[in-house]
Design a protein around this motif. Structure first.
Motif, short mmCIF file in Angstrom:
data_model
loop_
_atom_site.label_atom_id
_atom_site.label_comp_id
_atom_site.label_asym_id
_atom_site.label_seq_id
_atom_site.Cartn_x
_atom_site.Cartn_y
_atom_site.Cartn_z
N ARG A 107 0.82 -1.22 0.00
CA ARG A 107 0.00 0.00 0.00
C ARG A 107 0.85 1.28 0.00
O ARG A 107 0.39 2.33 0.38
N GLY A 108 2.13 1.13 -0.41
CA GLY A 108 2.96 2.32 -0.60
C GLY A 108 3.82 2.74 0.56
O GLY A 108 4.34 3.86 0.57
N ALA A 109 4.02 1.86 1.53
CA ALA A 109 4.84 2.23 2.69
C ALA A 109 6.29 2.47 2.28
O ALA A 109 6.86 1.72 1.48
N VAL A 110 6.87 3.51 2.84
CA VAL A 110 8.31 3.77 2.70
C VAL A 110 8.92 3.48 4.06
O VAL A 110 8.60 4.14 5.06
N MET A 111 9.78 2.47 4.08
CA MET A 111 10.26 1.94 5.34
C MET A 111 11.50 2.69 5.85
O MET A 111 12.38 3.07 5.08
N GLY A 112 11.52 2.88 7.16
CA GLY A 112 12.73 3.27 7.86
C GLY A 112 13.13 2.13 8.76
O GLY A 112 12.43 1.12 8.87
N GLU A 113 14.28 2.28 9.41
CA GLU A 113 14.76 1.20 10.28
C GLU A 113 15.13 1.76 11.64
O GLU A 113 15.77 2.80 11.75
N LEU A 114 14.69 1.07 12.68
CA LEU A 114 15.04 1.43 14.06
C LEU A 114 15.25 0.15 14.85
O LEU A 114 14.34 -0.70 14.88
N ALA A 115 16.42 0.02 15.44
CA ALA A 115 16.76 -1.18 16.22
C ALA A 115 16.54 -2.45 15.40
O ALA A 115 16.17 -3.49 15.94
N GLY A 116 16.77 -2.33 14.09
CA GLY A 116 16.59 -3.46 13.20
C GLY A 116 15.18 -3.63 12.67
O GLY A 116 14.96 -4.37 11.71
N TRP A 117 14.20 -2.97 13.28
CA TRP A 117 12.81 -3.08 12.84
C TRP A 117 12.59 -2.27 11.56
O TRP A 117 12.98 -1.11 11.48
N GLU A 118 11.94 -2.89 10.60
CA GLU A 118 11.45 -2.15 9.44
C GLU A 118 10.11 -1.53 9.82
O GLU A 118 9.17 -2.24 10.20
N ARG A 119 10.01 -0.21 9.71
CA ARG A 119 8.81 0.50 10.14
C ARG A 119 8.37 1.45 9.03
O ARG A 119 9.19 2.13 8.42
N ALA A 120 7.07 1.49 8.79
CA ALA A 120 6.54 2.41 7.79
C ALA A 120 6.67 3.83 8.32
O ALA A 120 6.02 4.20 9.29
N ASN A 121 7.53 4.62 7.69
CA ASN A 121 7.72 6.01 8.14
C ASN A 121 6.74 6.96 7.47
O ASN A 121 6.35 7.97 8.05
N TRP A 122 6.38 6.67 6.21
CA TRP A 122 5.38 7.46 5.48
C TRP A 122 4.88 6.64 4.31
O TRP A 122 5.45 5.59 4.00
N PHE A 123 3.80 7.10 3.69
CA PHE A 123 3.18 6.36 2.59
C PHE A 123 3.16 7.21 1.33
O PHE A 123 2.75 8.37 1.35
N ALA A 124 3.65 6.61 0.25
CA ALA A 124 3.66 7.30 -1.04
C ALA A 124 2.25 7.33 -1.61
O ALA A 124 1.45 6.40 -1.42
N VAL B 14 -9.65 9.73 10.47
CA VAL B 14 -9.11 8.54 11.12
C VAL B 14 -7.91 8.03 10.33
O VAL B 14 -7.89 8.08 9.10
N GLY B 15 -6.89 7.59 11.07
CA GLY B 15 -5.69 7.02 10.46
C GLY B 15 -5.31 5.74 11.18
O GLY B 15 -5.70 5.52 12.34
N MET B 16 -4.53 4.92 10.50
CA MET B 16 -4.07 3.66 11.10
C MET B 16 -2.57 3.52 10.87
O MET B 16 -2.10 3.78 9.76
N TYR B 17 -1.84 3.17 11.92
CA TYR B 17 -0.40 2.95 11.75
C TYR B 17 0.06 1.78 12.61
O TYR B 17 -0.60 1.38 13.58
N ASP B 18 1.20 1.23 12.22
CA ASP B 18 1.75 0.01 12.82
C ASP B 18 2.66 0.36 13.98
O ASP B 18 3.65 1.06 13.81
N CYS C 179 -0.86 5.58 7.89
CA CYS C 179 0.08 6.61 8.35
C CYS C 179 1.37 5.96 8.82
O CYS C 179 1.44 4.75 9.05
N GLY C 180 2.41 6.81 8.97
CA GLY C 180 3.71 6.30 9.37
C GLY C 180 4.25 6.97 10.61
O GLY C 180 3.60 7.82 11.25
N MET C 181 5.47 6.59 10.95
CA MET C 181 6.11 7.09 12.17
C MET C 181 6.38 8.59 12.12
O MET C 181 6.38 9.26 13.17
N HIS C 182 6.63 9.15 10.93
CA HIS C 182 6.86 10.60 10.87
C HIS C 182 5.62 11.36 11.31
O HIS C 182 5.71 12.36 12.02
#
Length: 819
Positions: free
Chosen positions: A440-457, A489-493, A669-672
């Motif tokens: 669904r367009g997630a742009v991943m960042g990495e923190l402590a090895g975790w791949e996390r959706a930071n924002w969505f294209a 409403v938004g949803m994030y991981d 939504c993402g971590m940003h």
């Protein structure tokens, strides 16, 4: 000279493993604190690993205030060592110049100059004419900006280490060369001593109260002896030294990061070193046993592009002969920060290793800080940037280290853009929703090895970062995600956040001791709380949910799960509890925004009303055809729930929520987004706004501390501060000009005077301006006196007016979260 059994004691208060500059510094500082039962063992000869061939650059400015404090301490120490020990350290303050060849780099170094001012480091932005004046040999072509630090220095690395070793010996420390540590003996979570063998084949054992791993590039291997994870990897590091150049006199150190190069004049010769983008890991399968003052094979092809650019930048190099082409190993860590502190796996094994080519400038301060920590049992100030407990267990994996180290050496001189993500060794830790988000367009960042959706294209937009110091390519995407949470409403991981289960007959008593909150609450109640140290500094910022009568779930930031769990274990004492990491057992989706209740009611028969599920409570629910547990809390300042789902049902629950969400125009939504929303709401970020040296009351979190409890860690310090008054407060700022951007560390001016720096910075998309927070001194002042001031934020030397307040700029009464 080798040891004999009679020369080495049978017992010591501490054994330091490794005689490079770091080990010598730790020994020096421990003896300075009065420890005389200190033994340092070096496998070959002092400095024979990497210290002897270091370039000896000694800069003051680092990325954070405390790292800068340590670097400045190193400088001051090296300035006095020669007088104390009689060993010439070669230390001199020659100054340093950094030049920028792009507008982006110019912004970076000018922002660094602002940060330097905030940290009390003397700095000036200088013209090209001034660069030429200070460094007449440079070709100015393409230089778009420069920064000069007049008090930076250089020194003789080996002699600095030898001076530290002599200082340790003068105060009763024992420093022995040609004695290898072959094993670290253990009993439970404690090391009991070290086995040794000298160069003549003699063997023995030293019982020890503590062991310090200063093994440098052997640190990983030494750590394994103690059952301790020390992630680092040796890489090849190249430099050349010219023949003597006629008329060459003392020059500042020159850094040209856009050409991956640094220059140092030394005794009439020029040293040119490189931090190239693609490094060469070395000795992945182990360092040769006989390594001592060794060089690695030359690789002129690898270095040639650096040299070609250098000859253009410094034309005199074209005429100078090369005296030495040097290739030697340096150790690098996964995040380019060194390892310091008490190892999470053990209770008396300490680490000071992995210095990423800044060992000389770091050694004095790192040794001082570690010695103080060992002496008192508490960190002397916040060391979160380098605390070994930030490293995840998997990061000791050799294949991971080999892959990541190819990048980290080059990152020292890469553009340090905001939000820059590591490119190597990715994809190791994935949440159960990873593929769903990517689709669904997630742009991943990495923190402590975790791949996390930071924002969505958006549709048609390439899902990748385009870095800049200006508004980056995801700025509008984050704005849309931000406003979706504010208005709809938004949803994030949130699956990467740590989950620690505390259970047993003493669960309530233990939680009441370890934390500042009230945990004697009904089952299902959620408590926002901090774990404090003895000075009421914040060791952890968590939520605690009472899952069952004798069971609590502690939710921590992803990066600090190991550190927080280690803190709990070290303070467990005789409490009868079991502390378990259960992070991977559940995925978590946050459903946030004014319509979050409607969305959940569309997928679940349960009641999400205030009567049944008020703010700060959890309940078990049915969702779709599965089961989950919802926690009604928020880190974005809106009505919302965190949905905890057993990992085996995560795919189903995600699809259920995504399908239902389409009818609500729900946005992924993402971590940003989470970060920009939490800043508008004034929510603190652990590691930035709150750390182990920030008093919980000065951080504005006194509401979470319940001093009517009889005994918890930090209680006395909270009561004392309430009596004596606050010396500083965490203040929130909003720029009056909507254009400039804030990241963090920008200086704060109060009535024209520099008084601090921003601990957090971002853009408030709802507020329409950059926002931040930072501590401002206010001893003896009322809130009214503090806020009745003119505040400005220094951005690249431009002072931008800012509004200041203690309450959140968004929803100050928290009415939206409780509707």
């Amino acid at each position: 000279m080798s040891a004999s059994k009679s020369e080495l004691p049978e017992k010591a208060r501490v054994v330091i493993v490794g005689g490079g500059v770091i080990g010598c510094s730790v020994a020096y500082h421990l003896t300075k604190l009065g420890w005389n039962d200190v033994v340092l063992l070096e496998r070959k000869q002092l400095t024979s690993g990497t210290t002897w061939h270091a370039a000896g650059l000694i800069a003051q400015l680092r990325a954070t205030a405390n790292m800068t404090k340590l670097a400045k301490y190193s400088q001051e120490l090296y300035g006095t060592l020669e007088e104390e020990t009689g060993v010439a350290t070669g230390f001199k303050r020659v100054g340093s110049i950094t030049v920028a060849l792009t507008e982006e780099r110019r912004e970076e170094i000018y922002r660094q100059a602002g940060m330097a001012r905030a940290f009390g480091v003397e700095v000036e932005e200088i013209s090209n004419e001034r660069v030429q004046e200070l460094y007449p040999h440079i070709n100015l072509e393409g230089i778009k900006g420069a920064v000069y630090l007049p008090l930076d220095g250089q020194g003789d690395p080996a002699n600095i280490a030898l001076a530290l070793a002599k200082g340790a010996r003068q105060r009763g420390g024992l420093v022995k060369e040609r004695v290898a540590v072959t094993n670290i003996t253990k009993e439970g979570r404690r090391a009991t001593g070290v086995d040794w063998e000298d160069s003549d084949g003699n063997t023995g054992h030293i019982a020890a109260d503590m062991v310090v791993n200063c093994g440098g590039m052997w640190g990983h291997e030494v750590g394994r002896m103690a059952g301790v994870n020390v992630p680092l990897q040796a890489c090849e590091h190249f430099y050349i030294v010219t023949e003597a150049i006629d008329g060459l006199t003392q020059l500042p150190v020159l850094r040209v990061p856009d050409e991956c190069a640094y220059y140092k004049e030394d005794a009439g010769k020029m040293l040119l070193g490189a931090f190239e983008p693609n490094a060469k890991p070395w000795a992945v399968d182990g360092i040769p046993k006989d390594f001592e003052f060794d060089q690695l094979p030359e690789d002129f092809d690898h270095f040639e592009p650096i040299l070609e650019a250098a000859v253009e930048r410094m034309p005199m190099l074209a005429e100078a002969g090369i005296h030495t082409f040097f290739n030697g190993p340096e150790s690098f860590t996964p995040d380019d920060a060194y390892h310091l502190g008490l190892a999470p796996e053990m209770d008396n094994v300490w680490v000071a290793a992995g210095f990423n080519s800044i060992g000389i400038q770091s050694a004095g301060g790192a040794g001082m800080a570690l010695a103080a920590w060992m002496d008192t049992g508490e960190k002397p100030f916040d060391l979160g940037d380098v605390d070994i407990s930030r490293m995840q267990p998997f990061q000791g994996n050799k294949r991971y280290l080999e892959a990541r180290s190819k990048e980290t050496l080059g990152l020292l001189y890469a553009d340090h853009f905001p939000f820059r993500q590591k490119a190597t060794a990715r994809g190791v830790r994935r949440t159960p929703f990873h593929t769903h988000l990517l689709d669904r367009g997630a742009v991943m960042g990495e923190l402590a090895g975790w791949e996390r959706a930071n924002w969505f294209a958006n549709d048609g937009q390439e899902p990748k970062y385009e870095y800049s110091w200006q508004r980056q390519n995801f700025f509008d995407n984050v704005a849309q995600e931000h406003m979706a949470v504010r208005q709809n409403v938004g949803m994030y991981d949130m699956s990467s956040f740590g989950k620690i289960r505390v259970e047993g007959p003493d669960a309530l008593a233990f939680m009441s001791y370890i934390g500042g909150g009230d945990y004697d609450v009904p089952v299902g109640k959620i408590v926002y709380t901090q774990f404090l140290n003895s000075t009421a500094g914040i060791e952890a910022d968590v939520t605690v949910t009472r899952i069952e009568e004798n069971c609590y779930l502690v939710v921590t930031p992803a990066a600090t799960r190991l550190a927080d769990q280690t803190w709990m274990r070290r303070n467990q004492g005789n409490f009868s509890v079991v502390i378990t990491d259960v992070t991977a057992g559940e995925g978590v989706l946050a459903i946030m925004g004014p319509r979050s209740r409607e969305l959940l009611q569309a997928v679940s028969p349960n009641d999400f009303s205030n009567d049944v599920n008020p703010f700060g409570t959890a309940q078990e629910i049915e969702i779709g055809m599965g089961l989950a547990r919802v926690h009604r809390v928020t880190y974005v300042g809106e009505l919302g729930w965190e949905v905890y789902v057993p990992s085996d049902m995560c795919g189903h629950v995600f699809e259920t929520l995504a399908d239902a969400g389409s009818g609500f125009d729900m946005r992924l939504c993402g971590m940003h987004m989470m970060d920009t929303c939490r800043m508008e709401k004034g929510f603190r970020h652990f590691g930035h706004d709150i750390t182990s040296e920030d008093h919980v009351l000065e951080a504005g979190l006194g509401f979470a501390v319940k001093t009517d409890k009889p005994d918890f860690i930090g209680r006395d310090a909270v009561l004392k501060k309430r009596e004596t008054g606050l010396e500083q407060r965490l203040v929130q700022f909003k720029l009056t000009d909507p254009e400039p951007l804030l990241y963090h560390n920008e200086p704060i001016l109060r009535n024209g005077e520099y008084v601090g720096y921003l601990s957090s910075g971002g853009y408030g998309h709802h507020l329409g301006a950059a926002i931040g927070m930072g501590y401002v001194p206010c001893k003896g002042e009322s809130v009214a006196q503090l806020l009745d001031s003119t505040f400005e934020i220094d951005i690249m030397g431009v002072k931008v007016k800012a509004e200041a307040q203690l309450k959140p700029f968004y929803d100050p009464k928290s009415e939206r979260v409780k509707v």
